[in-house]
Design an enzyme around this catalytic site. Structure first.
Site, PDB file in Angstrom:
ATOM      1  N   ARG A 240      -0.505  -3.079   7.697  1.00 56.35           N
ATOM      2  CA  ARG A 240      -0.267  -2.116   8.380  1.00 56.35           C
ATOM      3  C   ARG A 240      -0.098  -2.681   9.860  1.00 56.35           C
ATOM      4  O   ARG A 240      -0.997  -3.479  10.280  1.00 56.35           O
ATOM      5  CB  ARG A 240      -1.317  -0.976   8.351  1.00 56.35           C
ATOM      6  N   GLU A 269       6.153   2.219  14.016  1.00 57.28           N
ATOM      7  CA  GLU A 269       7.420   1.800  13.280  1.00 57.28           C
ATOM      8  C   GLU A 269       8.075   3.158  13.211  1.00 57.28           C
ATOM      9  O   GLU A 269       7.309   3.977  12.922  1.00 57.28           O
ATOM     10  CB  GLU A 269       7.126   0.996  11.887  1.00 57.28           C
ATOM     11  N   HIS A 287       9.503  -2.431   6.736  1.00 54.19           N
ATOM     12  CA  HIS A 287       8.280  -1.950   5.729  1.00 54.19           C
ATOM     13  C   HIS A 287       8.896  -1.759   4.304  1.00 54.19           C
ATOM     14  O   HIS A 287       8.821  -0.439   3.854  1.00 54.19           O
ATOM     15  CB  HIS A 287       7.879  -0.411   6.243  1.00 54.19           C
ATOM     16  N   SER A 290       6.719  -2.165  -0.893  1.00 54.10           N
ATOM     17  CA  SER A 290       6.631  -1.617  -2.466  1.00 54.10           C
ATOM     18  C   SER A 290       8.107  -1.211  -2.915  1.00 54.10           C
ATOM     19  O   SER A 290       8.113  -0.283  -3.732  1.00 54.10           O
ATOM     20  CB  SER A 290       5.577  -0.677  -2.148  1.00 54.10           C
TER      21      SER A 290
HETATM   22  C1  8YV Z   1       4.866   2.590   0.651  1.00 55.19           C
HETATM   23  C2  8YV Z   1       2.707   1.819   1.735  1.00 55.19           C
HETATM   24  O1  8YV Z   1       6.245   2.204   0.777  1.00 55.19           O
HETATM   25  O2  8YV Z   1       1.779   2.573  -0.043  1.00 55.19           O
HETATM   26  C3  8YV Z   1       1.678   2.228   1.082  1.00 55.19           C
HETATM   27  O3  8YV Z   1       0.505   2.166   1.565  1.00 55.19           O
HETATM   28  O4  8YV Z   1       2.496   0.864   2.779  1.00 55.19           O
HETATM   29  C4  8YV Z   1       4.222   1.409   1.409  1.00 55.19           C
HETATM   30  O5  8YV Z   1       4.518   0.413   0.765  1.00 55.19           O
HETATM   31  C5  8YV Z   1       4.686   3.724   1.451  1.00 55.19           C
HETATM   32  O6  8YV Z   1       3.349   4.033   2.117  1.00 55.19           O
HETATM   33  C6  8YV Z   1       4.839   4.868   0.765  1.00 55.19           C
HETATM   34  O7  8YV Z   1       4.426   6.429   1.352  1.00 55.19           O
END
Ligand code: 8YV
Length: 321
Positions: A240, A269, A287, A290
């Site tokens: 973060r 961001e 970002h 994921s």
């Molecule tokens: C996600 C993330 O894409 O899961 C998390 O905490 O930071 C990310 O990888 C995003 O938060 C989806 O809400």
């Protein structure tokens, strides 16, 4: 009248996830993927039993206080829950869940990409090729930092940190880490534990951040801590943005104290500290830690497993409040 619980989904989720949602719930979807304001979330949640949000929606104490009384659960499509005031949710009796585990591999891949991209000046190189500014080659051209065999410091040796350690070992990196808890020797796999950041930082030729964002980690990597890193170190953040003091990091990148930084996350961001864009020794991603098909599906199904548990009267597997 339908017996199915009503679920507000704030963003466009993968098709397979939305199909399961629509089969099992009265799903209020967001096919255009507009980002809702807090007022819109509150309005759209009227009569809803649950909300499935992303980190793009903030659930402050004020927002939670204004949510309709019907809302029993916030099943986040995220592992990070810094966008939710957990104490406020708990006080209102709203269950909050997240999606751990399923995004560790994808996020660790991005951390490795940031390590490699920052060290080998991938952003600059790509820019040169794309803009036709690449004219020549010489032994002095685009010389970066070698990753192989270097000491990697990991702040936060949780699920993601441990996968990063495994991937980094394939580059013969030496793993050093700090966490609030020391791992069992088997999980440590030879990594060296430091009880304090002060002890860890002087040993980090590379530093990667994998701790959660919370009041205690806000601005954790500040000027004083950056000064403790060896000269020419490389900093990576896929956790973060709030964990880093942007003025301190950009100053260290400007002065040459740090060789480079690889960042996937930023305070505020997508309106990031302007110096990150101007500096040539930053490798910047939007970002996407994921953002793989596999992980997005898995995150959605995990959020739905948590919802299913709540509405079946069970304790959800990933309850955080
Ligand atoms: C996600 C993330 O894409 O899961 C998390 O905490 O930071 C990310 O990888 C995003 O938060 C989806 O809400």
């Amino acid at each position: 009248m339908s017996e199915k619980p009503v679920v507000l989904v704030t963003r466009k989720l993968p098709d397979a996830v939305e199909q399961r949602l629509s089969r099992d719930y009265v799903a209020r979807l967001n096919p255009d993927d507009h980002q809702y304001s807090s007022d819109q979330v509150i309005e759209l949640a009227a009569g809803a039993d649950a909300i499935v949000p992303c980190h793009t929606e903030r659930f402050t104490a004020e927002v939670i206080d204004r949510l309709p009384a019907t809302v029993r659960v916030i099943a986040n499509f995220s592992v990070g829950v810094d966008h939710v005031d957990l104490a406020a949710a708990k006080a209102r009796g709203i269950i909050v869940t997240n999606t751990p585990d399923v995004l560790s591999d994808a996020t660790a891949e991005v951390a490795m990409l940031l390590i490699l991209g920052a060290a080998r000046r991938a952003g600059e190189g790509e820019q040169l090729v794309r803009t036709r500014a690449w004219r020549d080659w010489s032994p002095a051209f685009m010389v970066g930092t070698q990753v192989t065999g270097k000491r990697l410091g990991i702040i936060g040796m949780g699920r993601v940190g441990q996968v990063v350690a495994r991937r980094a070992r394939a580059f013969d990196m030496e793993i050093h880490y700090h966490d609030v808890r020391r791992l069992e020797p088997e999980a440590e796999a030879g990594a060296r534990f430091y009880a304090t950041l002060d002890d860890l930082l002087p040993n980090c030729q590379f530093l990667t951040i994998h701790c959660p964002a919370m009041p205690g980690t806000d601005g954790l990597l500040d000027a004083g801590r950056i000064a403790q890193l060896p000269d020419g170190a490389i900093v990576v953040n896929a956790a973060r943005g709030t964990i880093v003091d942007d003025d301190a990091l950009t100053a260290a990148l400007k002065s040459g104290k740090l060789a480079a930084a690889g960042l996937d996350v930023y305070r505020g961001e997508p309106d990031i500290h302007p110096a990150y864009r101007e500096l040539s020794n930053t490798f910047l991603l939007p970002h996407i830690g994921s953002a793989t098909h596999e992980t997005r599906d898995a995150m959605g199904f995990r959020a739905l497993d948590n919802l299913d548990a709540v509405f079946a009267g069970h304790e959800p597997g990933d309850r955080v409040a």
